[in-house]
Scaffold this active site. Structure first.
Site, PDB file in Angstrom:
ATOM      1  N   GLU A   1     -20.596  74.005 -11.445  1.00 12.57           N
ATOM      2  CA  GLU A   1     -20.619  72.873 -10.516  1.00 12.57           C
ATOM      3  C   GLU A   1     -21.626  73.020  -9.371  1.00 12.57           C
ATOM      4  O   GLU A   1     -22.401  72.094  -9.117  1.00 12.57           O
ATOM      5  CB  GLU A   1     -19.195  72.610  -9.994  1.00 12.57           C
ATOM      6  CG  GLU A   1     -18.331  71.980 -11.091  1.00 12.57           C
ATOM      7  CD  GLU A   1     -16.836  72.157 -10.886  1.00 12.57           C
ATOM      8  OE1 GLU A   1     -16.432  72.597  -9.793  1.00 12.57           O
ATOM      9  OE2 GLU A   1     -16.078  71.867 -11.820  1.00 12.57           O
TER      10      GLU A   1
ATOM     11  N   LYS B   1      -6.313  70.971 -14.043  1.00 13.72           N
ATOM     12  CA  LYS B   1      -7.413  71.945 -14.114  1.00 13.72           C
ATOM     13  C   LYS B   1      -6.948  73.338 -13.686  1.00 13.72           C
ATOM     14  O   LYS B   1      -7.484  74.341 -14.141  1.00 13.72           O
ATOM     15  CB  LYS B   1      -8.557  71.472 -13.219  1.00 13.72           C
ATOM     16  CG  LYS B   1      -9.877  72.199 -13.413  1.00 13.72           C
ATOM     17  CD  LYS B   1     -10.958  71.498 -12.616  1.00 13.72           C
ATOM     18  CE  LYS B   1     -12.280  72.210 -12.649  1.00 13.72           C
ATOM     19  NZ  LYS B   1     -13.294  71.484 -11.857  1.00 13.72           N
TER      20      LYS B   1
END
Lengths: 666, 253
Positions: free
Chosen positions: A206, A105
């Site tokens: 998130e 990521k």
């Protein structure tokens, strides 16, 4: 409106598979499962990834085939070059580190020039022929893959886990990204979804996703701050909750700050120690570094619950590295790292025009918030005890499932819920003198748009170049280059006469869309995009993991295996049922019917016809509904008679955890 | 510009005369979305006041605006139209970006005033830092006038700020200087607040002009008289705000 990219038309597979079918899980009782659209929520994390969905009114995490809710974001290449994902890939990190990769990521949407720091700390092996400005390619054994392709392998694993769980294909997903992800990082995540065969309905930030999971159950108004320190990224978001509307007021963060940084610090210290004390330089020994990494991560986790921990690592040539670390030492070491979260929090307060005392609740998200020192820092900064009701590893995925449910039309639980998110970074265009002219400011609610007018500087000029930037700095060179647009086909006119209207629109995913029109002629101008750090449409299409036909074939095979397993379970459950007192309460006719259906199921189970097996399972399920009810009554009445529920044979029920359960800390 | 509400389904606002028929069900009750079937309608190019169904007045009930914003978000937001056809999704995206842009502009008193001036075709001086950088880079003269009543104070303050920066470079600290600069800052902030008060009196002038004309356009010269005053206040206010920002930066460095 012309998008940056034309959206790939993922074939819509809205096949309602056995809606409302009854099934016996591991329990002896019939449990009603609703299979609706199956839009799943995915948390594609730096360290771990999860997939969740709304089961009725509750979001639940779907476990992998090893029973674990967390799929480690590790990808390895097996002996015959087959990709291995998750827990089973972890051993490759130590045994054959050149065939495994983690924390991918960190590389999403980035160019070679901005990952120099990463390369010092992470064992990423880049392709040798990589050019600046090109999309990164990582070596995995003899293969090279881009970060979106590697992420896609993780996504595909999650997709498969969900398909196994539902017994139906999954083609639509909501995927979460760090709130502070820029356009290129978001686009790369969306590409990964497409490569994995998923239609990404929405990218959700998130921390905002986490607030949805929390808000589902509380439904109260007020100001909430979400402090999200994960494996590789840090986000702070401040939200206003108002009758089901989750309005983000300000967000800030650091996309390169997380538990990884603590691990790397501990690894560096251990390597220095080993060099000093044992006279061995292991910095180039990938296997040893990974063994140390594993040990220090375990030590870090243990130090959240213990006052000290003993490291004892076996090194090459029979040497050992032993060291005791106290929590106090650990806290001193990590102080500089966790202090880096303070600046973004202060900026978010400033942008929200709020003081810490005005925050009603603080929510902790991400595995790194288990560290007591981090909790202490948050408590001090926000002047209150943070909430930790939900498992910080799972809360983002649960929130993604809530958002997936909203997009799918909502349910009783999500009624009235709406997320209004913001863009984390200002959008600007380069103007004369290399200066950034900001046209959409950070923390603007998305979708957001801005219109700019351009003209020509010489007679008959047909093209105008636009350089789009993202960031807060005044000079273009200090901002992140997003893309260069060439406006083409402007009708020939004298200099300064054309008036090209360019509309910049940031959509609900936080991704930029651009359209242009020449106003005097009314002609739609053509836009040619050169994304600064991204894959082209054609590249993405070429990467899509196996053809859909193959996926269908695979899916049918897996479906058949799953159906057979289910047959075993239901037949075993029925055997058990026959021995229970409830069996005696059935009429002879009912027993006869059940015996007939049992025989039919056993017969078709030997064939390869999935539909026939499915039908026979459903028939037996329905036929045994009364038996199951009677057994339930017996169980309940024996419980009332003083037996505990454990003693009565209740079975295990569903394996998915209850998301509102107390967070489990390791 | 109309003063009638175009928000047909919000609260008890009256149905406006200029409703359109819904593209989907044909009912004559559609503005941003159809009050009858709920479908999002194609966006029409309107100014931000009209979008919210309000006359272009500057004294505005921000709480009511927020309520309208939430209500409209529940109709227009792409998340709630994710299952609609692609054309409707496109409209939903455009409508909700227009809604967000309008709300962001109107809820902020300064942005609201600047937006009205933009609608009136009046340009403000460029006071942004980017404008300064740009002027520096291109060598063009930046359009910036020091308000006459501030000339002396600004001159003195700039000298002191320069001294402060020099001191910091040399690692020296002059508590008296810091105190004097902080004093200037307080004075400037007071001036800033006074200017906002002054601006509000022009808002009231503007609003009564709009009311007197019952929605039809007020004479150009009357409008220009008030907008000129607003431009003057905003320019002085922006100048002071930038000064305060420079002072803060110098003190924090």
């Amino acid at each position: 409106m012309q998008r940056w990219r034309s959206e790939l038309k993922v074939r819509s597979q809205n096949e309602e598979v056995n809606a409302n079918h009854f099934c016996i899980l591991t329990s002896d009782f019939c449990i009603l499962t609703m299979s609706s659209d199956h839009i799943v929520g995915i948390d594609l994390g730096t360290t771990n990834s999860l997939v969740a969905f709304m089961q009725g009114e509750t979001p639940v995490v779907i476990p992998g085939d090893d029973g674990s809710n967390l799929v480690p974001s590790v990808v390895a290449l097996g002996e015959s070059s087959q990709p291995i994902i998750g827990n089973s890939a972890r051993r490759y990190l130590i045994e054959t580190p050149e065939r495994a990769v983690y924390s991918i990521k960190r590389l999403m949407g980035r160019g070679i020039e901005d990952i120099q720091e990463e390369l010092k700390l992470f064992p990423f092996r880049l392709a040798e022929d990589l050019q600046p400005g090109e999309v990164l390619r990582i070596k995995l054994g003899n293969h090279t893959s881009t970060p979106p392709e590697i992420s896609a392998l993780i996504l595909r694993q999650l997709k498969r886990n969900a398909e196994r769980y539902f017994g139906a294909p999954v083609t639509k997903a909501v995927i979460t990204v760090p709130a502070y992800f820029n356009d290129a990082q978001r686009q790369a995540t969306k590409d990964a979804g497409r490569i994995a065969g998923l239609e990404v309905l929405r990218l959700v930030n998130e921390p905002t996703a986490a607030s949805l999971a929390y808000g589902l159950d509380k439904k109260q108004n007020g100001i909430v701050a979400v402090y999200d320190l994960g494996g590789g990224t840090f986000d702070i978001s401040i939200l206003k909750l108002h009758d089901g509307i989750f309005e983000v007021i300000a967000t800030n963060g650091d996309t390169h700050l997380g538990g990884d940084d603590i691990d790397n610090l501990l690894i560096t210290i251990a390597l220095d120690d080993i060099r000093g004390d044992l006279g061995v330089d292991l910095r180039r020994n990938a296997e040893a570094v990974q063994a140390i990494r594993k040990a220090v991560i375990e030590a870090k986790i243990a130090l959240s619950s213990q006052p000290s921990v003993k490291l004892d690592i076996e090194l090459p040539q029979g040497k050992r590295y032993r060291r005791e670390i106290t929590r106090e030492q650990f806290e001193q070491l990590i102080q500089p790292i966790i202090d880096r979260t303070v600046g973004p929090c202060k900026q978010a307060f400033k942008d929200a025009n709020l003081k810490p005392e005005q925050i009603d609740e603080v929510v902790l998200v991400g595995g790194s918030t288990r560290i007591p020192k981090v909790r202490a820092l948050v408590k001090e900064m926000f002047c209150r005890e943070p909430h930790t009701d939900l498992n910080p590893d799972e809360v983002v995925a649960l929130g993604a499932a809530v958002q997936a449910n909203i997009l799918g039309g909502g349910s009783l639980a999500t009624e009235n819920m709406l997320l209004l998110d913001v863009t984390p970074l200002s959008l600007g265009i380069e103007v004369a003198g290399g200066v950034t002219d900001k046209i959409i400011l950070r923390n603007s609610t998305i979708p957001a748009s801005a219109t700019q007018f351009y003209t020509t500087q010489i007679d008959g000029q047909a093209n105008v170049a636009i350089h789009v930037l993202q960031g807060e700095r005044e000079l273009a060179k200090d901002c992140r280059s997003l893309a260069r647009f060439d406006l083409k086909g402007i009708p020939p006119m004298a200099a300064g006469i054309p008036r090209v209207e360019v509309k910049f629109l940031i959509d609900a995913n936080g991704i930029l869309n651009v359209s242009a029109r020449e106003q005097r002629s009314g002609k739609q101008a053509e836009i040619q995009v050169q994304p600064s750090y991204g894959l082209t449409d054609e590249q993405v299409e070429g990467m899509i993991l196996d053809s859909f036909d193959n996926a269908e074939e695979d899916f049918r095979k897996r479906q058949l295996i799953e159906a057979r397993n289910e047959t075993e379970t239901i037949l075993a459950a029925l055997e058990k049922g026959k021995k229970s007192p409830a069996w005696g309460q059935l009429t002879t006719d009912e027993k006869k019917q059940i015996a007939k259906m049992e025989k039919a199921l056993a017969a078709v189970n030997k064939e390869d016809d999935y539909q026939a097996i499915r039908k026979a399972i459903d028939a037996l399920n329905q036929g045994t509904t009364r038996l199951a009810e009677l057994m339930m009554d017996t169980a309940v009445s024996s419980a009332l008679k003083g037996k505990t529920m454990d003693e009565t044979d209740l079975g295990e029920g569903t394996t998915a955890p209850h998301p509102m359960a107390k967070a489990e800390f390791k | 510009m109309t003063t009638k509400s175009t928000l047909t389904a919000i609260g008890s606002k009256p149905l406006p005369d200029d409703t359109h028929s819904c593209w989907s069900c044909g009912d004559m009750r559609a503005a941003h979305f159809c009050a009858s079937c709920g479908k999002v309608q194609p966006p029409s190019p309107v100014d931000y006041f009209t979008f919210f169904g309000m006359p272009p007045k500057l004294n505005l009930d921000v709480a009511a605006l927020e309520k309208d914003f939430y209500d409209l978000s529940r109709r227009l937001h792409p998340d709630l139209n994710a299952r609609a056809g692609s054309q409707e999704q496109e409209w939903s995206l455009e409508q909700s970006s227009l809604l967000n842009d309008a709300y962001r502009t109107l809820r902020d008193p300064i942005k609201r005033t600047e937006y009205l001036l933009h609608l009136e075709g009046v340009a403000l001086e460029e006071q942004s830092k980017a404008a300064t950088e740009r002027a520096r880079a291109t060598g063009e003269v930046k359009k910036q006038i020091v308000p006459p009543d501030l000339l002396e104070e600004v001159f003195e303050l700039n000298m002191q700020l320069e001294e402060l920066r020099m001191n910091k470079k040399m690692g020296e600290d002059d508590p008296n200087l810091t105190k004097e600069i902080a004093g200037h800052k307080i004075a400037l902030e007071a001036k800033h607040d006074a200017l906002l008060q002054e601006l509000q009196t022009y808002w009231t002038d503007w609003d009564s002009l709009i009311e007197r004309n019952h929605g039809s356009k007020a004479p150009a010269e009357e409008r220009a008289k008030i907008t000129a005053k607003m431009v003057d206040v905003l320019n002085r206010r922006n100048y002071i705000r930038n000064l305060v920002r420079d002072v803060n930066a110098a003190l924090e460095e």
